[in-house]
Design a protein around this motif. Structure first.
Motif, PDB file in Angstrom:
ATOM      1  N   THR A  40       8.100  10.609  31.135  1.00 36.50           N
ATOM      2  CA  THR A  40       8.705  11.932  31.036  1.00 36.50           C
ATOM      3  C   THR A  40       9.588  11.994  29.793  1.00 36.50           C
ATOM      4  O   THR A  40      10.314  11.033  29.493  1.00 36.50           O
ATOM      5  N   SER A  41       9.538  13.091  29.061  1.00 33.22           N
ATOM      6  CA  SER A  41      10.345  13.239  27.850  1.00 33.22           C
ATOM      7  C   SER A  41      11.823  13.072  28.169  1.00 33.22           C
ATOM      8  O   SER A  41      12.340  13.645  29.131  1.00 33.22           O
ATOM      9  N   PHE A  42      12.489  12.282  27.343  1.00 36.19           N
ATOM     10  CA  PHE A  42      13.909  12.009  27.527  1.00 36.19           C
ATOM     11  C   PHE A  42      14.571  12.154  26.172  1.00 36.19           C
ATOM     12  O   PHE A  42      14.564  11.246  25.348  1.00 36.19           O
ATOM     13  N   ASN A  92      11.470  10.035  22.855  1.00 36.61           N
ATOM     14  CA  ASN A  92      11.586   8.944  23.829  1.00 36.61           C
ATOM     15  C   ASN A  92      10.998   9.395  25.160  1.00 36.61           C
ATOM     16  O   ASN A  92      10.983  10.584  25.488  1.00 36.61           O
ATOM     17  N   LEU A  93      10.508   8.437  25.933  1.00 37.76           N
ATOM     18  CA  LEU A  93       9.990   8.674  27.273  1.00 37.76           C
ATOM     19  C   LEU A  93      10.655   7.714  28.240  1.00 37.76           C
ATOM     20  O   LEU A  93      11.037   6.600  27.872  1.00 37.76           O
ATOM     21  N   LEU A  98       5.198   3.844  27.124  1.00 34.21           N
ATOM     22  CA  LEU A  98       6.065   3.166  26.152  1.00 34.21           C
ATOM     23  C   LEU A  98       5.924   3.738  24.745  1.00 34.21           C
ATOM     24  O   LEU A  98       6.378   3.137  23.779  1.00 34.21           O
ATOM     25  N   GLN A  99       5.318   4.915  24.643  1.00 32.50           N
ATOM     26  CA  GLN A  99       5.273   5.581  23.345  1.00 32.50           C
ATOM     27  C   GLN A  99       6.660   6.071  22.935  1.00 32.50           C
ATOM     28  O   GLN A  99       7.515   6.341  23.779  1.00 32.50           O
ATOM     29  N   LEU A 100       6.841   6.195  21.632  1.00 32.22           N
ATOM     30  CA  LEU A 100       8.010   6.873  21.054  1.00 32.22           C
ATOM     31  C   LEU A 100       7.457   8.023  20.221  1.00 32.22           C
ATOM     32  O   LEU A 100       7.151   7.854  19.036  1.00 32.22           O
ATOM     33  N   PRO A 101       7.284   9.203  20.831  1.00 32.70           N
ATOM     34  CA  PRO A 101       6.598  10.314  20.158  1.00 32.70           C
ATOM     35  C   PRO A 101       7.258  10.694  18.835  1.00 32.70           C
ATOM     36  O   PRO A 101       8.461  10.945  18.773  1.00 32.70           O
ATOM     37  N   GLY A 102       6.453  10.713  17.778  1.00 34.09           N
ATOM     38  CA  GLY A 102       6.948  11.129  16.463  1.00 34.09           C
ATOM     39  C   GLY A 102       7.919  10.169  15.814  1.00 34.09           C
ATOM     40  O   GLY A 102       8.516  10.488  14.785  1.00 34.09           O
ATOM     41  N   ALA A 103       8.065   8.965  16.367  1.00 36.70           N
ATOM     42  CA  ALA A 103       9.105   8.057  15.889  1.00 36.70           C
ATOM     43  C   ALA A 103       8.848   7.551  14.472  1.00 36.70           C
ATOM     44  O   ALA A 103       9.792   7.145  13.781  1.00 36.70           O
TER      45      ALA A 103
END
Length: 277
Positions: free
Chosen positions: A171-173, A177-178, A204-209
């Motif tokens: 879930t987006s945090f 971050n998820l 464990l993805q870091l979206p757009g990181a």
């Protein structure tokens, strides 16, 4: 070949959807599917080969997408026929559902599209089992509404309305971050009545990181996978894996290396046997 129907009717303690993020070439797909078949056979665990012909949800226009639907389906059909391994792939649009369903054993819906009613209905109407991913913006109990849409569409088409998995993928945090709330796994199982699949790598993805692409924290995949299975509410585990994640054209930072699979599979199988005894 493993019967995917048994995942619903006579479920094993734990099953796996596993493979590289995307089909990179015919030879790569056949080699990785063959190697994974051997790994899972040695572990004594049922396995469905997962790889995408197209990764439509890219961070930027330069993101690698894959070989396309026509070539991708030909490759998946060859894997299924020559290796006797069931296969799973993503669909991204309503017009893809029927042609993909003619080839694969399980359709998968992208998390971002879980609220798209016509799309979910098109997947359900094929009659094929579907792994429906929970959106990063959705609570676990809201997946009940998504499943009800799928069941309603399947019934209307005269298909099996109990043919769906629900998949937790974080879930987006905040930004980039998820997080995974382990309470959501039993909550989804109870509210939907579907087998729950835990996506151990996309969680464990870091979206757009990485600016124009997604980052990840592969080192925590074993920790969260063990925790998820230990809840006793998970029927299957989704894990993307690659022979050399550092050289993968996409999602390498959260994919497991093939070399790391055997030890983790044995751990997860042991945990599943304990909690489901």
């Amino acid at each position: 070949m493993i019967s995917v129907a048994d995942f619903f009717l006579n479920p094993p303690p734990l099953f796996f959807f596993c493979g590289p993020c995307v089909i990179e070439s015919r030879s790569f797909a056949l080699e990785t599917a063959s190697e994974l078949k051997t790994v899972f056979a040695k572990a004594g665990l049922p396995f469905v080969y997962k790889s995408s012909f197209d990764k439509a949800n890219r961070s930027s226009v330069s993101g690698y997408r894959g070989v396309g639907m026509k070539e991708g389906l030909e490759i998946l059909a060859e894997i299924r026929e020559t290796l006797d391994v069931p296969v799973l792939t993503d669909v991204h649009a309503t017009e893809q559902c029927l042609p993909v369903a003619e080839v694969v054993d399980i359709l998968q819906t992208p998390a971002f599209l879980c609220r798209q009613t016509d799309f979910i209905a098109a997947v359900a109407k094929t009659g094929k089992p579907a792994n429906i991913k929970k959106g990063q913006f959705l609570s676990p109990w809201e997946m009940k509404n998504v499943v009800e849409k799928a069941r309603h569409a399947a019934k209307d088409a005269g298909k099996n309305p109990e043919n769906f998995f629900v998949c937790e993928r974080g879930t987006s945090f905040g930004y980039g971050n998820l997080v995974v709330d382990m309470r959501g796994l039993p909550a989804m199982a109870q509210s939907t009545g579907c087998p729950v699949v835990y996506d151990a790598t996309h969680s464990l993805q870091l979206p757009g990181a990485l600016g124009d692409s997604t980052g990840g924290m592969r080192e925590y995949v074993p920790h969260l996978a063990r925790a998820a299975v230990a809840t006793g509410s998970v029927s299957g585990v989704f894990m993307e894996a690659h022979p050399n994640p550092e050289k993968a054209p996409c999602d390498g930072s959260n994919m497991l290396a093939f070399a790391d699979l055997p030890a983790l599979l044995n751990q997860l199988a042991t945990i599943a046997q304990i909690v489901k005894a």
